[in-house]
Design an enzyme around this catalytic site. Structure first.
Site, PDB file in Angstrom:
ATOM      1  CE  LYS A 186      -2.012   2.972   1.856  1.00  0.00           C
ATOM      2  NZ  LYS A 186      -1.792   4.651   1.445  1.00  0.00           N
ATOM      3  CD  GLU A 262      12.530   0.805   9.082  1.00  0.00           C
ATOM      4  OE1 GLU A 262      12.620   1.469   8.039  1.00  0.00           O
ATOM      5  OE2 GLU A 262      13.054  -0.474   8.874  1.00  0.00           O
ATOM      6  CB  CYS A 296      12.472   8.781   9.590  1.00  0.00           C
ATOM      7  SG  CYS A 296      13.565   7.693   9.119  1.00  0.00           S
ATOM      8  CD  GLU A 395       8.786  12.756  12.657  1.00  0.00           C
ATOM      9  OE1 GLU A 395       7.551  12.264  12.763  1.00  0.00           O
ATOM     10  OE2 GLU A 395       9.659  12.083  12.055  1.00  0.00           O
TER      11      GLU A 395
HETATM   12  P1  NAD Z   1       2.007   8.335   7.651  1.00  0.00           P
HETATM   13  O1  NAD Z   1       2.128   7.321   8.866  1.00  0.00           O
HETATM   14  O2  NAD Z   1       0.896   9.282   7.625  1.00  0.00           O
HETATM   15  O3  NAD Z   1       1.674   7.268   6.375  1.00  0.00           O
HETATM   16  C1  NAD Z   1       2.163   6.184   6.090  1.00  0.00           C
HETATM   17  C2  NAD Z   1       1.586   5.068   5.462  1.00  0.00           C
HETATM   18  O4  NAD Z   1       0.377   4.641   6.391  1.00  0.00           O
HETATM   19  C3  NAD Z   1       0.712   5.824   4.159  1.00  0.00           C
HETATM   20  O5  NAD Z   1       0.747   4.712   3.163  1.00  0.00           O
HETATM   21  C4  NAD Z   1      -0.837   5.714   4.771  1.00  0.00           C
HETATM   22  O6  NAD Z   1      -1.769   5.858   3.751  1.00  0.00           O
HETATM   23  C5  NAD Z   1      -0.936   4.641   5.682  1.00  0.00           C
HETATM   24  N1  NAD Z   1      -1.578   4.961   6.701  1.00  0.00           N
HETATM   25  C6  NAD Z   1      -2.171   6.086   7.326  1.00  0.00           C
HETATM   26  N2  NAD Z   1      -3.282   5.846   8.324  1.00  0.00           N
HETATM   27  C7  NAD Z   1      -3.342   4.267   8.182  1.00  0.00           C
HETATM   28  C8  NAD Z   1      -4.187   3.445   9.019  1.00  0.00           C
HETATM   29  N3  NAD Z   1      -5.216   3.832   9.781  1.00  0.00           N
HETATM   30  N4  NAD Z   1      -4.041   1.967   8.704  1.00  0.00           N
HETATM   31  C9  NAD Z   1      -3.309   1.641   7.724  1.00  0.00           C
HETATM   32  N5  NAD Z   1      -2.299   2.386   6.847  1.00  0.00           N
HETATM   33  C10 NAD Z   1      -2.632   3.806   7.457  1.00  0.00           C
HETATM   34  O7  NAD Z   1       3.326   8.711   7.378  1.00  0.00           O
HETATM   35  P2  NAD Z   1       3.873   9.590   6.614  1.00  0.00           P
HETATM   36  O8  NAD Z   1       3.262  11.008   6.627  1.00  0.00           O
HETATM   37  O9  NAD Z   1       3.523   9.094   4.986  1.00  0.00           O
HETATM   38  O10 NAD Z   1       5.435   9.695   6.579  1.00  0.00           O
HETATM   39  C11 NAD Z   1       5.848  10.553   7.456  1.00  0.00           C
HETATM   40  C12 NAD Z   1       6.508   9.855   8.711  1.00  0.00           C
HETATM   41  O11 NAD Z   1       6.853   8.566   8.431  1.00  0.00           O
HETATM   42  C13 NAD Z   1       7.137  10.551   9.768  1.00  0.00           C
HETATM   43  O12 NAD Z   1       6.632  10.240  11.122  1.00  0.00           O
HETATM   44  C14 NAD Z   1       8.448  10.030   9.508  1.00  0.00           C
HETATM   45  O13 NAD Z   1       9.591  10.118  10.743  1.00  0.00           O
HETATM   46  C15 NAD Z   1       8.250   8.450   9.366  1.00  0.00           C
HETATM   47  N6  NAD Z   1       9.189   7.842   8.612  1.00  0.00           N
HETATM   48  C16 NAD Z   1       9.992   6.934   9.436  1.00  0.00           C
HETATM   49  C17 NAD Z   1      11.079   6.271   8.930  1.00  0.00           C
HETATM   50  C18 NAD Z   1      11.920   5.316   9.621  1.00  0.00           C
HETATM   51  O14 NAD Z   1      12.639   4.648   9.186  1.00  0.00           O
HETATM   52  N7  NAD Z   1      11.756   5.122  10.785  1.00  0.00           N
HETATM   53  C19 NAD Z   1      11.473   6.381   7.537  1.00  0.00           C
HETATM   54  C20 NAD Z   1      10.452   7.391   6.793  1.00  0.00           C
HETATM   55  C21 NAD Z   1       9.556   8.010   7.357  1.00  0.00           C
HETATM   56  O1  6OD Z   2      18.320   3.719   4.899  1.00  0.00           O
HETATM   57  C1  6OD Z   2      17.656   3.027   5.127  1.00  0.00           C
HETATM   58  O2  6OD Z   2      17.729   1.815   5.069  1.00  0.00           O
HETATM   59  C2  6OD Z   2      16.242   3.782   5.824  1.00  0.00           C
HETATM   60  N1  6OD Z   2      15.508   2.827   6.064  1.00  0.00           N
HETATM   61  C3  6OD Z   2      16.143   4.875   5.898  1.00  0.00           C
HETATM   62  C4  6OD Z   2      15.006   5.657   6.287  1.00  0.00           C
HETATM   63  C5  6OD Z   2      15.012   7.005   6.163  1.00  0.00           C
HETATM   64  C6  6OD Z   2      13.894   7.761   6.664  1.00  0.00           C
HETATM   65  O3  6OD Z   2      13.273   8.505   6.211  1.00  0.00           O
END
Ligand code: NAD
Ligand code: 6OD
Length: 491
Positions: A186, A262, A296, A395
């Site tokens: 998704k 993550e 992130c 964040e």
């Molecule tokens: P988000 O949580 O809003 O959405 C992520 C995904 O989840 C999307 O595909 C969304 O449609 C889906 N989603 C949302 N609500 C849902 C539900 N109730 N059930 C199932 N799926 C659902 O996040 P975003 O805004 O797309 O991304 C930004 C966030 O992601 C930031 O908080 C960032 O720190 C985090 N992030 C973390 C990492 C990591 O490696 N730790 C990497 C990248 C992004």
């Molecule tokens: O480098 C990676 O494997 C990884 N998961 C990076 C995540 C970045 C977050 O925005």
């Protein structure tokens, strides 16, 4: 599926359909939503909106495929398919980079040098790694021998965010496939393009029908929720916001799915006075503003030891002002557009909040002159805030950092750890003992010393506290994407 990018290369992408059981399919309900280019605010295509019906079809296809030709492939054959996916990504790298930048607003130069090559490498790396994945065996005195066998978890739901769409999707998809699972993806609703092309690439590379499925749509009450609630989905691998992770966990609890998370971060970047300041500033520019700060791992809380605080600020502000914000397809651009109007408003609201909390904006904080369309924001540096301010605690996920002075090592460790996040941290020092000492006390899944975002895919990647659950990378990925059965044989 035909991918079309017209001459201006910025205006039109293509219409995204779902990919289920090896075929592109329109929405069963006929529902569509618009795909907006964040750099212009223009509609660049439409996306089929999936829901329970498409998820049911995709999960059923994935379940069937678990016992089909995918299961019967030898390790060598599966490695060849995975390597071919990596090769095809590289063959189409300009096209994919263009689509990634159209969807996200990030500089094309970044898509071309980071997102897409890393997506290919994710497949090449996990293909090669598969050869070394083993299990364990123990002899129990002279009585018995125990050994374990490893098998796929089953149908995996892969839910992706919008910030590094193809990089993060493939970071999970490659080991998931290497381990023999089937998958329903998704993608984030904001960034459907490269996932759609990837489906086509997987088919061309020889992935059997039903092994990789893509359903577009939203999260709550849509495709995302249907996937997490589906009883035949065995595991969910999720990257996204911490708050979303909590909702997914509740849904997944109904059938006790395995989870890998993550999540968000509010990462400290600690600069000691003995550090190489030039290098720290160069890298801090990246760890603050790369990908518009929508990574992130970005270090949005910068702590500088007092003797070099003023010197750091002066140079950091000057270099930040030199960053070029603008058209993602202009090679001079360093910082592109934020993902959406909604996100732009959210980031701006944090800047306003920081001012109310007593913060002073040293640079940025506004839309750049002359960029009236698209969701552009100048890289923003804020001082005069403290550990209790929301701008320091929450964040923002944009090109916004706070800089605070510190006097003592103990004090900065306490401040760095004063958060419910625990994703990453960076420490700048030339004192080896201090580097080891501080790194071991920072509560984060990854601590970089004198660098940032330097990745070795064998290493454990993930967050502690509310930044994640579990680790992926190398053997850690295989631990998540496989189940072990211990077999005990009486001798
Ligand atoms: P988000 O949580 O809003 O959405 C992520 C995904 O989840 C999307 O595909 C969304 O449609 C889906 N989603 C949302 N609500 C849902 C539900 N109730 N059930 C199932 N799926 C659902 O996040 P975003 O805004 O797309 O991304 C930004 C966030 O992601 C930031 O908080 C960032 O720190 C985090 N992030 C973390 C990492 C990591 O490696 N730790 C990497 C990248 C992004
Ligand atoms: O480098 C990676 O494997 C990884 N998961 C990076 C995540 C970045 C977050 O925005």
């Amino acid at each position: 599926m035909k991918t079309e990018v017209v001459a201006s290369e910025k205006v039109k992408a293509f219409d995204c359909q779902h990919f289920i059981n090896g075929r592109f399919l329109p929405s069963q309900s006929g529902k569509m939503f618009q795909n907006i280019n964040p750099a212009t605010g223009e509609v660049i295509g439409t996306v089929c909106e999936g829901g329970k019906e498409e998820i049911d079809l995709a999960v059923a296809a994935a379940k069937r495929a678990l016992s089909g030709p995918w299961k019967r492939m030898t390790t060598g054959e599966r490695i060849a398919v995975l390597r071919r996916i990596g090769d095809l990504i590289l063959e189409r790298k300009e096209e994919l980079a263009r689509l990634e930048s159209l969807d996200t607003g990030k500089p094309y130069s970044l898509s071309l040098t980071l997102d897409i090559p890393r997506a290919a490498y994710n497949f090449h790396f996990f293909a090669d790694y598969l050869r070394s994945v083993g299990t364990e065996a123990y002899q129990t005195d002279e009585v018995a021998i125990n050994y374990s066998i490893r098998r796929p978890v089953g149908v995996v739901g892969l839910i992706n965010p919008w910030n590094l769409p193809l990089l993060l999707l493939t970071w999970k998809l490659a080991p998931c496939l290497a381990a023999g699972n089937t998958v329903v993806i998704k993608p984030a609703e904001w960034t459907p393009l490269t996932a759609t092309v990837l489906a086509e690439i997987c088919k061309e590379a020889g992935v059997p029908d039903g092994v990789v499925n893509v359903v577009h749509g939203f999260g709550p009450d849509s495709a995302g929720a249907a996937l997490t609630e589906h009883p035949d989905v065995d595991a969910i691998t999720f990257t996204g916001e911490t708050t979303t992770g909590k909702v997914i966990m509740a849904a997944a609890a109904k059938s006790l799915k395995k989870l890998s998370y993550e999540l968000g971060g509010k990462n400290p970047n600690i600069i000691f006075a003995d550090a190489d300041l030039e290098e720290a500033i160069e890298t801090t520019l990246k760890s603050s503003f790369m990908n518009q700060g929508e990574v992130c791992l970005c270090g949005s809380r910068i702590y500088v030891e007092r003797p070099v605080y003023e010197q750091f600020l002066q140079k950091f502000v000057a270099k930040t002002k030199e960053l070029v914000v603008g058209d993602p397809f202009d090679p001079k651009t360093n910082v592109g557009a934020l993902i959406s109007e909604e996100h732009y408003e959210r980031v701006m609201s944090y800047i306003e909040l920081a001012k109310e909390e007593g913060g002073r904006i040293l640079t940025g904080g506004k839309r750049p002159d002359g960029l009236d369309q698209g969701y552009y924001l100048e890289p923003t540096i804020i001082v005069g805030v403290n550990r209790n301010c929301r701008i320091v605690r929450e964040e923002v996920f944009g090109p916004v950092v706070t800089v605070m002075p510190f006097d003592e090592e103990e004090e900065v460790i306490a401040q760095a750890n004063d958060t419910h996040y625990g994703l990453s941290a960076t420490i700048w020092t030339n004192d080896l003992r201090r580097a080891h000492r501080v790194a071991a006390r920072i509560e984060a899944g990854i601590v970089w010393v004198n660098t940032w975002f330097l990745r070795d895919l064998r290493t454990p990647f993930g967050g502690m506290k509310q930044s994640g659950i579990g680790r992926e990378g190398g053997m850690h990925s295989f631990e998540f994407y496989t189940e072990l059965t211990n077999i005990c044989i009486k001798l």
